[in-house]
Design a protein around this motif. Structure first.
Motif, short mmCIF file in Angstrom:
data_model
loop_
_atom_site.label_atom_id
_atom_site.label_comp_id
_atom_site.label_asym_id
_atom_site.label_seq_id
_atom_site.Cartn_x
_atom_site.Cartn_y
_atom_site.Cartn_z
N VAL A 156 4.09 -7.73 6.17
CA VAL A 156 5.04 -8.55 6.92
C VAL A 156 6.43 -8.36 6.34
N ARG A 157 7.40 -8.10 7.20
CA ARG A 157 8.81 -8.01 6.82
C ARG A 157 9.56 -9.01 7.68
N GLY A 158 10.07 -10.07 7.04
CA GLY A 158 10.71 -11.13 7.83
C GLY A 158 9.66 -11.77 8.71
N ASP A 159 9.89 -11.74 10.02
CA ASP A 159 8.91 -12.29 10.97
C ASP A 159 8.13 -11.20 11.69
N GLU A 160 8.25 -9.98 11.19
CA GLU A 160 7.62 -8.85 11.88
C GLU A 160 6.44 -8.27 11.09
N ARG A 161 5.41 -7.91 11.84
CA ARG A 161 4.28 -7.21 11.24
C ARG A 161 4.66 -5.73 11.10
N ILE A 162 4.35 -5.14 9.93
CA ILE A 162 4.56 -3.71 9.76
C ILE A 162 3.25 -3.07 9.30
N TYR A 163 3.13 -1.81 9.56
CA TYR A 163 1.99 -1.04 9.07
C TYR A 163 2.58 -0.03 8.10
N GLY A 164 2.67 -0.43 6.82
CA GLY A 164 3.43 0.33 5.83
C GLY A 164 2.55 1.03 4.81
N TRP A 165 3.21 1.81 3.97
CA TRP A 165 2.50 2.59 2.95
C TRP A 165 2.03 1.72 1.79
N ILE A 166 0.89 2.10 1.22
CA ILE A 166 0.36 1.44 0.03
C ILE A 166 0.63 2.33 -1.18
N ILE A 167 1.33 1.78 -2.16
CA ILE A 167 1.64 2.52 -3.39
C ILE A 167 0.77 1.99 -4.53
N SER A 168 0.13 2.92 -5.22
CA SER A 168 -0.65 2.58 -6.40
C SER A 168 0.11 2.99 -7.65
N ILE A 169 0.21 2.08 -8.60
CA ILE A 169 0.83 2.38 -9.89
C ILE A 169 -0.27 2.81 -10.85
N ARG A 170 -0.03 3.90 -11.55
CA ARG A 170 -0.99 4.42 -12.52
C ARG A 170 -0.28 4.59 -13.86
N ALA A 171 -0.79 3.96 -14.90
CA ALA A 171 -0.21 4.09 -16.24
C ALA A 171 -1.36 4.13 -17.24
N VAL A 172 -1.43 5.22 -18.02
CA VAL A 172 -2.58 5.40 -18.92
C VAL A 172 -2.13 5.80 -20.31
N GLU A 173 -3.01 5.55 -21.27
CA GLU A 173 -2.84 6.03 -22.64
C GLU A 173 -3.97 7.00 -22.94
N SER A 174 -3.66 8.05 -23.70
CA SER A 174 -4.65 9.08 -23.99
C SER A 174 -4.19 9.87 -25.20
N ARG A 175 -5.10 10.66 -25.78
CA ARG A 175 -4.72 11.56 -26.86
C ARG A 175 -4.56 12.98 -26.35
#
Length: 302
Positions: free
Chosen positions: A236-255
């Motif tokens: 939802v943006r304001g009073d409007e329905r939107i069909y928008g992109w889904i962003i996934s955040i990825r943050a990892v620790e490794s050796r």
């Protein structure tokens, strides 16, 4: 590891292998940068670093490459349209990787023919080989690479090293810290951080989201941190329905990248990233945080 011995042995190895002009696949990451510096010490002006601008890179990547390697015979190849055209309609991850790997080699062959080079040097490291040969995923420079090519030889001076060892070599060579400590970035670029077909709209959204994630998380010194575009969802943006992109955040620790765990980030930083992405990128409808370790997931999405 005896760092000085490795550096001297590798320079001798490259001198012995590359008898004439060679091109090196340069991405700007620590692996290809170390390989480039060692190769330059070995064959000097017979080395031609080639950066292929696929359109799948970070924002401002080309400018950074030009600045860092300005004293070498660097060639910047604008191939954005070729890569996007080749990837049109492709949704399978392995097919994406193989298309990208084949096109990389084709362009390298074109450049090599133009300058009269017979050798291709790559910054392949050991985890690339393990994951490709183990069937986990094809790296564009190993499993995604065509079996036939026009070069006399493909030379891989770092193929027995892990990422942490490459960083040690980078610091011993006095490379800039922004290279030594740079987060891993996939050879196929954002193509493997987009689920499904790669399009210009998706790339535009993802490049801006990725810049926000890297900017906000740099103080946490993650092994790897990035944004991925995983589909669409209702918002939802304001009073409007939107069909928008889904962003996934990825943050990892490794050796070494072979295993990884997600970073336990404070809620306030995740909230800051969420607010920035939603407010700065209008066609994003939601942001999620990926808390899956490797295994069972891989660090990248495809």
């Amino acid at each position: 590891m005896d760092v000085d011995k490795f550096i001297n042995d590798t320079i001798s190895f490259i001198k012995d292998k590359v008898r004439g002009k060679g091109i090196i696949a340069l991405s700007g990451g620590v692996d290809s940068s170390v390989c480039t510096y060692l190769s330059y010490k070995a064959i000097s002006d017979n080395l031609y670093p080639v950066f292929i601008d696929t359109g799948l890179m970070r924002i401002n990547e080309v400018d950074e490459i030009k600045k860092t390697f300005k004293n070498m015979n660097i060639k910047i190849i604008d191939a954005k349209n070729r890569f996007l055209s080749a990837l049109k309609g492709v949704t399978d991850p392995e097919e994406k990787r193989k298309i990208i790997g084949a096109l990389f080699i084709q362009i390298f062959e074109e450049v090599a023919e133009d300058i009269g080079a017979d050798y291709l040097i790559q910054g392949t490291i050991y985890p690339d080989i393990i994951e490709s040969h183990g069937g986990i995923k094809s790296h564009h420079n190993v499993g995604g690479m065509p079996l036939k090519y026009k070069f006399k030889e493909v030379v891989e001076p770092l193929k027995d090293l892990y990422k942490d060892e490459v960083r040690i070599i980078a610091r011993a060579l006095s490379l800039p810290e922004e290279i030594c400590g740079r987060m891993p970035y996939p050879g196929p670029g954002l193509a493997v951080r987009i689920i499904g077909e790669v399009t210009e709209e998706k790339l535009d959204v993802l490049k801006r989201a990725n810049m926000i994630v890297e900017d906000e998380l740099k103080e946490y010194n993650p092994w790897q941190a990035f944004a991925a575009l995983i589909g669409k969802g209702t918002g939802v943006r304001g009073d409007e329905r939107i069909y928008g992109w889904i962003i996934s955040i990825r943050a990892v620790e490794s050796r070494d990248g072979m295993t990884a765990d997600y970073l336990k980030l404070p809620w306030n930083i995740l909230d800051t990233i969420r607010r920035r992405i939603i407010s700065e990128i209008y066609n994003v409808s939601r942001v999620v945080y990926d808390i899956t370790p490797k295994p069972p997931a891989t660090i990248e999405y495809e």
